[in-house]
Design a protein around this motif. Structure first.
Motif, short mmCIF file in Angstrom:
data_model
loop_
_atom_site.label_atom_id
_atom_site.label_comp_id
_atom_site.label_asym_id
_atom_site.label_seq_id
_atom_site.Cartn_x
_atom_site.Cartn_y
_atom_site.Cartn_z
N LYS A 560 0.83 -1.21 0.00
CA LYS A 560 0.00 0.00 0.00
C LYS A 560 0.86 1.26 0.00
CE LYS A 560 -3.89 -2.11 2.49
NZ LYS A 560 -4.71 -2.08 3.73
N GLN A 561 1.97 1.25 0.79
CA GLN A 561 2.84 2.42 0.84
C GLN A 561 3.46 2.70 -0.52
OE1 GLN A 561 5.77 2.11 3.98
NE2 GLN A 561 4.22 1.64 5.55
N VAL A 562 3.91 1.63 -1.19
CA VAL A 562 4.51 1.81 -2.51
C VAL A 562 3.47 2.31 -3.51
CG1 VAL A 562 5.63 0.61 -4.43
CG2 VAL A 562 6.28 0.07 -2.07
N ARG A 604 11.68 5.25 -7.39
CA ARG A 604 12.63 4.36 -6.70
C ARG A 604 13.24 5.07 -5.50
NH1 ARG A 604 17.88 3.67 -6.53
NH2 ARG A 604 18.24 5.37 -8.01
N GLU A 605 13.60 6.32 -5.67
CA GLU A 605 14.23 7.05 -4.58
C GLU A 605 13.23 7.32 -3.44
OE1 GLU A 605 15.76 10.52 -6.41
OE2 GLU A 605 17.37 9.46 -7.50
N GLU A 610 10.85 6.59 2.02
CA GLU A 610 9.59 6.84 2.72
C GLU A 610 8.88 5.59 3.21
OE1 GLU A 610 7.13 9.23 0.23
OE2 GLU A 610 8.60 10.86 0.04
N THR A 611 9.37 4.41 2.88
CA THR A 611 8.67 3.20 3.33
C THR A 611 9.12 2.79 4.72
OG1 THR A 611 10.34 1.86 2.17
CG2 THR A 611 8.27 2.30 1.03
N THR A 612 8.20 2.18 5.48
CA THR A 612 8.48 1.69 6.83
C THR A 612 7.77 0.35 7.01
OG1 THR A 612 8.53 3.96 7.67
CG2 THR A 612 8.34 2.18 9.27
N PRO A 613 8.53 -0.72 7.25
CA PRO A 613 10.00 -0.82 7.23
C PRO A 613 10.53 -0.55 5.83
CG PRO A 613 9.00 -2.98 7.35
CD PRO A 613 7.89 -2.03 7.51
N GLN A 614 11.75 -0.12 5.76
CA GLN A 614 12.31 0.34 4.49
C GLN A 614 12.48 -0.82 3.52
OE1 GLN A 614 16.37 1.69 4.58
NE2 GLN A 614 16.01 3.23 3.01
N VAL A 615 12.07 -0.54 2.28
CA VAL A 615 12.30 -1.49 1.19
C VAL A 615 12.80 -0.70 -0.01
CG1 VAL A 615 10.54 -3.14 1.96
CG2 VAL A 615 9.90 -1.28 0.41
N THR A 616 13.29 -1.40 -1.00
CA THR A 616 13.71 -0.78 -2.26
C THR A 616 12.96 -1.45 -3.39
OG1 THR A 616 15.54 -2.33 -2.53
CG2 THR A 616 16.01 -0.28 -1.36
#
Length: 661
Positions: A560-562, A604-605, A610-616
């Motif tokens: 959802k965050q992405v 991508r940046e 901004e994601t929690t927990p952080q992902v790429t």
């Protein structure tokens, strides 16, 4: 003074005619059988006076000798009228005495009132009873006060019997004339009553042949005026009834102008009022309710000179009003039944046409056009309530300045409809003054009807129809709009439900992005229409490890965050979809490859930050162009997918550009 009762003198009579010799006497013989009785005596004073005047004019040459004063008395021996020498009026009491004595004796009676031997003259009162011709009952007296010498007095006494016989003739001539007048009056009344009855029957027949409301009213008006040309007649209607006849007017229940009519309407009975005009003519004002079995519909209001109107005429008008009320009610019911049939047909056709479309815009447009046509309105506005943002939006209107206009939920007539959940009808906006309406102000409208669009008992919008003419919309229009608004509300609900189902079918339930099949269909449309475009495919790195480490709920949260980051990073015209699993796709209409690459890098940046927990994420970008030899959705996705595969193999968290085939 001495009293001298005397016998009746012998009076010669004319030779009688035999009925056999004169046939006309047979025809009039029944008159001789008519007579007055003792019961009539108190009521014949006018006949006695009239007969006395006739007798005097016919007996002007009759002289009693010397000076005389002739009188007539009633059956009680009281003087009724006197004609003759005014100087003898002082002896009237004497004649009363003579008449009383004559009443007792039943004969001619004389009373000496004054005697002057030196002058050789005296004053004498004489009275003779007048009897009925059948029972010889005394019903009057002929009296005379005479002044003269003995010879004059004696001559006066002799002619008194002749005077009595002549007076009887005059009296019975008057009596017979009165009888004839009564007969003629009765005959005239009978003729008038026959005419009234035949007239009423004819009017009733004509009225019951009418099935048109205006025809009923016109027939009654024309019929009454044909019989009573001097009448001023109008019909005051309490209902919302428009008529071309200038004599048919609305009944104003407030004010002093039609107070008698309002009273007749409220009480349901005929009322009258007599008054004098400025010219001194006696007039009669009549108010008759126009009533049927179901209620009172109006009032007949009449002004007519009293001399041209009898009690029977008032009764006739009352019966006409009753008949007209029944005929009006029947015509009104017939009109309403036809109107109901037309409304049902209209509702059926409108419902069928509305159900053929499941697109909200088409439903709103069709409803606006149909409502304008059905009600002959000049302006129409359909508003929809946005529950989340708490405002009304004009979704369909033929007023350009109001198109897509937004109003607070409590504004104007939409707010009134929302607050009451009830329809509204307005006959004169500028006199109303309680609600400000931009629709009414900008269009210069005076009349308006409105109804709420109810969906499952909640107000979801409003329909407003207006016209510049005051009192344009009828109560039937008001009721019909309520019914149509219900069906339009159902059509809007169905179209909204269909749109929601389509939205749910085209959307991913978790991320809110479009589904893959929707993106495929749209890409095909864009390639048919546009000249170029770019596609970005995004994959969350090591997403399986995220699920294994944090659980699937956190994994869904990351998705959802992405998705939110992607939607905030692109234009409104760009399409964002869930490609499958943790892969997402973005189509950028009209955008070249380099610009698409920059958008992918920005996404991508932001994901990394901004994601929690952080992902790429890893991205692959491809493009198509009208100049390419081969253009297809499959090739566009293949190149973007290959670029994504290289990003994964080269260490992830990067963007690669797909190579041209």
């Amino acid at each position: 003074m001495a009293e001298h009762p005397r016998e009746d003198p012998v009076i010669s009579s004319l030779p009688s005619q035999s009925p056999e010799l004169n046939p006309q006497l047979n025809e009039l013989a029944w008159l001789e059988q008519l007579d007055i009785t003792t019961y009539d005596f108190p009521y014949i004073h006018f006949l006695l006076k009239s007969a006395f005047r006739d007798w005097l004019s016919a007996a002007s040459t009759l002289q009693a000798g010397g000076r005389a004063l002739w009188l007539v008395g009633d059956w009680t021996a009281e003087v009724l009228q006197a004609e003759g020498d005014p100087e003898l009026n002082e002896w009237i009491e004497g004649i009363n005495k003579a008449m009383r004595l004559s009443l007792e004796s039943g004969k001619i009676t004389t009373v000496k009132l004054f005697e002057d031997a030196a002058q050789a003259h005296e004053i004498t009162a004489a009275a003779v009873p007048v009897r009925t011709r059948s029972d010889a009952e005394i019903f009057a007296f002929i009296g005379c006060i005479m002044q003269g010498n003995d010879q004059d007095i004696a001559f006066g006494n002799r002619i008194l019997g002749i005077a009595e016989r002549h007076f009887v003739t005059c009296f019975y001539r008057r009596f017979e004339n009165t009888f004839f007048k009564d007969l003629l009056t009765l005959q005239e009344q009978a003729k008038r009553e026959t005419f009234r009855r035949s007239f009423l029957v004819e009017v009733v027949q004509r009225l019951h042949d009418k099935i048109d409301v205006d025809a009923v009213l016109n027939e009654v008006l024309d019929s009454i005026i044909s019989v009573y040309p001097n009448v001023r007649l109008e019909i005051l209607m309490s209902q919302d009834h428009q008529s071309t006849n200038p004599r048919v007017k609305p009944l104003q229940l407030q004010g002093e102008m039609d107070r008698l009519c309002v009273q007749a309407f409220m009480e349901g009975k005929l009322l009258r009022n007599a008054f004098l005009s400025e010219e001194g003519t006696q007039y009669l004002e009549i108010a008759v309710p126009l009533s049927g079995k179901q209620g009172v519909y109006g009032v007949f209001h009449m002004y007519i000179p009293s001399e041209h109107f009898e009690e029977a005429d008032i009764q006739l008008v009352g019966m006409l009003a009753d008949t007209a009320g029944t005929a009006f009610e029947n015509a009104k019911l017939y009109e309403q039944s036809n109107l109901l049939i037309d409304e049902l047909r209209l509702i059926n056709e409108l419902t069928q046409q509305l159900s053929q479309s499941l697109q909200l815009k088409e439903v709103f447009k069709f409803a606006t056009e149909e409502l304008l046509h059905i009600f002959n309105a000049e302006y129409c506005c359909i508003s929809q309530l946005d529950k989340d943002k708490d405002f009304f939006e004009m979704v369909s209107t033929n007023v350009p300045s109001l198109s897509k206009e937004i109003f607070p939920r409590d504004y104007g007539f939409c707010g009134l409809v929302y607050a009451t959940k009830e329809p509204v009808i307005l006959s004169d906006y500028h006199s109303y003054g309680r609600v400000y309406s931009k629709l009414m102000e900008e269009t210069g409208s005076n009349s308006m009807i409105g109804a709420p669009l109810l969906i499952r008992g909640e107000v979801r919008g409003a329909i407003l129809l207006s016209h510049t003419r005051p009192h344009f919309f009828s109560y039937e229009n008001y009721k019909l709009l309520q019914v149509l608004a219900t069906h339009i509300g159902l059509a809007i609900a169905n179209a909204s439900l269909h749109a929601e189902v389509r939205r749910m079918a085209n959307r991913d339930m978790l991320t809110g992005l479009f589904a893959r099949h929707y993106l495929d269909d749209k890409l095909l449309e864009f390639q048919r229409r546009d000249a170029k475009g770019s596609l970005i495919v995004v994959d969350i790195d090591k997403f399986k490890q995220v699920n294994d480490t944090y659980g699937h709920q956190i994994g869904d949260k990351i998705l959802k965050q992405v998705a939110v980051i992607i939607q905030s990073s692109v234009r409104k015209i760009d399409l964002c979809a869930r490609w499958g699993g943790e892969e997402l796709a973005i189509y950028l209409p009209g955008m070249e490859l380099e610009d698409g690459y920059r958008v992918a890098e920005a996404i991508r940046e932001k994901v990394a930050a901004e994601t929690t927990p952080q992902v790429t994420v890893s991205c692959g970008v491809s493009e198509w162009n009208r100049k390419d030899e081969k253009i297809s959705v499959e090739s566009l996705f293949y190149r973007a997918d290959m670029a994504l595969y290289r990003s994964k193999n080269n260490g992830r968290n990067q963007t690669q550009i797909g190579e041209s085939v």
